[in-house]
Design a protein around this motif. Sequence first.
Motif, PDB file in Angstrom:
ATOM      1  N   ALA A  21       0.819  -1.043  -0.049  1.00 29.15           N
ATOM      2  CA  ALA A  21       0.082  -0.009   0.067  1.00 29.15           C
ATOM      3  C   ALA A  21       0.867   1.190  -0.080  1.00 29.15           C
ATOM      4  N   LYS A  22       2.180   1.294   0.665  1.00 27.76           N
ATOM      5  CA  LYS A  22       2.929   2.499   0.677  1.00 27.76           C
ATOM      6  C   LYS A  22       3.612   2.679  -0.503  1.00 27.76           C
ATOM      7  N   THR A  23       4.018   1.544  -1.191  1.00 30.84           N
ATOM      8  CA  THR A  23       4.321   1.635  -2.721  1.00 30.84           C
ATOM      9  C   THR A  23       3.361   2.364  -3.571  1.00 30.84           C
ATOM     10  N   LYS A  24       2.217   1.898  -3.641  1.00 31.66           N
ATOM     11  CA  LYS A  24       0.927   2.487  -4.408  1.00 31.66           C
ATOM     12  C   LYS A  24       0.663   3.950  -3.943  1.00 31.66           C
ATOM     13  N   ASP A  25       0.826   4.355  -2.803  1.00 31.50           N
ATOM     14  CA  ASP A  25       0.829   5.632  -2.289  1.00 31.50           C
ATOM     15  C   ASP A  25       1.811   6.541  -3.044  1.00 31.50           C
ATOM     16  N   ARG A  26       3.144   6.041  -2.982  1.00 30.68           N
ATOM     17  CA  ARG A  26       4.287   6.731  -3.664  1.00 30.68           C
ATOM     18  C   ARG A  26       4.038   6.761  -4.947  1.00 30.68           C
ATOM     19  N   THR A  29       1.528   9.601  -5.595  1.00 30.83           N
ATOM     20  CA  THR A  29       2.153  10.960  -5.329  1.00 30.83           C
ATOM     21  C   THR A  29       3.042  11.225  -6.394  1.00 30.83           C
ATOM     22  N   TYR A  30       3.795  10.332  -6.943  1.00 31.60           N
ATOM     23  CA  TYR A  30       4.676  10.764  -8.186  1.00 31.60           C
ATOM     24  C   TYR A  30       4.013  11.198  -9.129  1.00 31.60           C
ATOM     25  N   LEU A  31       2.979  10.590  -9.736  1.00 34.13           N
ATOM     26  CA  LEU A  31       2.120  10.789 -10.691  1.00 34.13           C
ATOM     27  C   LEU A  31       1.581  12.057 -10.480  1.00 34.13           C
ATOM     28  N   LYS A  32       1.064  12.468  -9.395  1.00 33.88           N
ATOM     29  CA  LYS A  32       0.492  13.724  -9.073  1.00 33.88           C
ATOM     30  C   LYS A  32       1.542  14.913  -9.183  1.00 33.88           C
ATOM     31  N   GLU A  41      10.806   4.465 -15.319  1.00 36.48           N
ATOM     32  CA  GLU A  41      10.934   5.661 -14.411  1.00 36.48           C
ATOM     33  C   GLU A  41      10.568   5.463 -12.977  1.00 36.48           C
ATOM     34  N   LEU A  42       9.453   4.784 -12.948  1.00 36.65           N
ATOM     35  CA  LEU A  42       8.858   4.718 -11.600  1.00 36.65           C
ATOM     36  C   LEU A  42       9.825   3.830 -10.723  1.00 36.65           C
ATOM     37  N   ALA A  43       9.804   2.729 -11.299  1.00 33.42           N
ATOM     38  CA  ALA A  43      10.797   1.578 -10.859  1.00 33.42           C
ATOM     39  C   ALA A  43      12.231   2.163 -10.304  1.00 33.42           C
ATOM     40  N   ALA A  44      12.718   2.930 -11.195  1.00 32.47           N
ATOM     41  CA  ALA A  44      14.211   3.720 -10.623  1.00 32.47           C
ATOM     42  C   ALA A  44      13.848   4.490  -9.294  1.00 32.47           C
ATOM     43  N   ARG A  45      12.803   5.367  -9.365  1.00 29.20           N
ATOM     44  CA  ARG A  45      12.380   6.134  -8.159  1.00 29.20           C
ATOM     45  C   ARG A  45      12.265   5.291  -6.789  1.00 29.20           C
ATOM     46  N   LEU A  46      11.563   3.891  -7.247  1.00 28.82           N
ATOM     47  CA  LEU A  46      11.094   3.218  -6.099  1.00 28.82           C
ATOM     48  C   LEU A  46      11.947   2.337  -5.674  1.00 28.82           C
ATOM     49  N   VAL A  53       6.825  -2.719 -10.204  1.00 29.51           N
ATOM     50  CA  VAL A  53       5.951  -1.695 -10.463  1.00 29.51           C
ATOM     51  C   VAL A  53       4.879  -1.748 -11.450  1.00 29.51           C
ATOM     52  N   ARG A  54       5.022  -2.652 -12.570  1.00 31.79           N
ATOM     53  CA  ARG A  54       4.021  -2.770 -13.343  1.00 31.79           C
ATOM     54  C   ARG A  54       2.639  -3.521 -12.700  1.00 31.79           C
ATOM     55  N   GLN A  55       3.140  -4.624 -11.790  1.00 34.10           N
ATOM     56  CA  GLN A  55       2.204  -5.276 -10.960  1.00 34.10           C
ATOM     57  C   GLN A  55       1.343  -4.266 -10.211  1.00 34.10           C
ATOM     58  N   HIS A  56       1.952  -3.176  -9.618  1.00 37.29           N
ATOM     59  CA  HIS A  56       1.186  -2.012  -8.785  1.00 37.29           C
ATOM     60  C   HIS A  56       0.696  -1.378  -9.635  1.00 37.29           C
ATOM     61  N   LEU A  57       0.913  -0.963 -10.980  1.00 39.24           N
ATOM     62  CA  LEU A  57       0.342  -0.023 -11.749  1.00 39.24           C
ATOM     63  C   LEU A  57      -1.003  -0.847 -12.225  1.00 39.24           C
ATOM     64  N   TYR A  58      -0.762  -2.159 -12.653  1.00 33.00           N
ATOM     65  CA  TYR A  58      -2.097  -3.006 -12.975  1.00 33.00           C
ATOM     66  C   TYR A  58      -3.002  -3.033 -12.075  1.00 33.00           C
ATOM     67  N   GLU A  59      -2.778  -3.035 -10.651  1.00 34.35           N
ATOM     68  CA  GLU A  59      -3.737  -2.940  -9.706  1.00 34.35           C
ATOM     69  C   GLU A  59      -4.404  -1.716  -9.433  1.00 34.35           C
ATOM     70  N   LEU A  60      -3.493  -0.650  -9.424  1.00 31.59           N
ATOM     71  CA  LEU A  60      -4.150   0.406  -9.477  1.00 31.59           C
ATOM     72  C   LEU A  60      -5.050   0.955 -10.702  1.00 31.59           C
ATOM     73  N   GLN A  61      -4.706   0.414 -11.755  1.00 35.02           N
ATOM     74  CA  GLN A  61      -5.752   0.338 -12.989  1.00 35.02           C
ATOM     75  C   GLN A  61      -6.879  -0.327 -12.878  1.00 35.02           C
ATOM     76  N   ASP A  62      -6.753  -1.346 -12.055  1.00 38.43           N
ATOM     77  CA  ASP A  62      -8.151  -2.099 -11.717  1.00 38.43           C
ATOM     78  C   ASP A  62      -9.011  -1.408 -10.778  1.00 38.43           C
ATOM     79  N   GLN A  63      -8.285  -0.476  -9.963  1.00 38.47           N
ATOM     80  CA  GLN A  63      -9.115   0.427  -9.019  1.00 38.47           C
ATOM     81  C   GLN A  63      -9.559   1.681  -9.725  1.00 38.47           C
ATOM     82  N   GLU A  64      -9.210   1.704 -10.982  1.00 41.21           N
ATOM     83  CA  GLU A  64      -9.189   3.063 -11.777  1.00 41.21           C
ATOM     84  C   GLU A  64      -8.878   4.443 -11.037  1.00 41.21           C
TER      85      GLU A  64
END
Length: 233
Positions: A21-26, A29-32, A41-46, A53-64
């Motif tokens: 959850a912390k990773t998704k929050d970050r 925040t980076y996208l904001k 880019e996100l993977a390097a920052r995290l 990072v793609r797994q996190h992004l796909y889960e965030l996409q599922d949450q719209e």
Amino acid sequence: MNTKPQKNTPRNTPRNTREPAKTKDRILTYLKQDGPQEAPELAARLNITDMAVRQHLYELQDQELVAPITRPRPKGRPGKAWSLTEKANRHFPDSHADFALGLIQSIRTAFGEEGMNRLLDLRAEEQTAEYRRQLEKQPTLRERLDHLARIRSREGYMAEVLPAEKEGEYLLVENHCPVCEAARECSGICARELLVFRQVLGAEVEIKRMEHIIEGARRCAYLVRPARNRPPK
């Protein structure tokens, strides 16, 4: 009594379920703060793998909360970047949007548009006085802007100061608007904000809004530069 050593099964193994959850929050925040970004880019920052990072992004996409967009490149095929959706704004502070909207409507009902404007003027005067008090010891334009950005960030605007195209000019950027819904309902809020900035930074500075969240931009951005023939300290 025959006792067997306890196996370290998933049931009794402590897990830090908050880490993903912390990773998704970050990521949000980076996208904001910085706008659309590609997975590497996100993977390097995290400091995690591209696959993670793609797994996190796909889960965030599922949450719209995020959506993929095409990013042109100078050479080769376009890249795939990720940006926030409108729904993702709920992840960030909104300063009690429902209450603010109801209050605006009640003020208009009780006091009319003139009463609404008087209240906005009073709030702007108070805000101007407070900002001036906090900025009075900042000798240069850049220092005043940096301090103003810190104040606005504490208020929830995720503000920062960036260099503009010309030397000596700056962009005061607000990556989030915690009063966005109220501002959509009452345009006077944004008008007073620009007025406050102008009064706080002084007559030797020109400030112009270049991007506006209310008009569909990702952020609010203000171009700040010395007024003609009146360079700031």
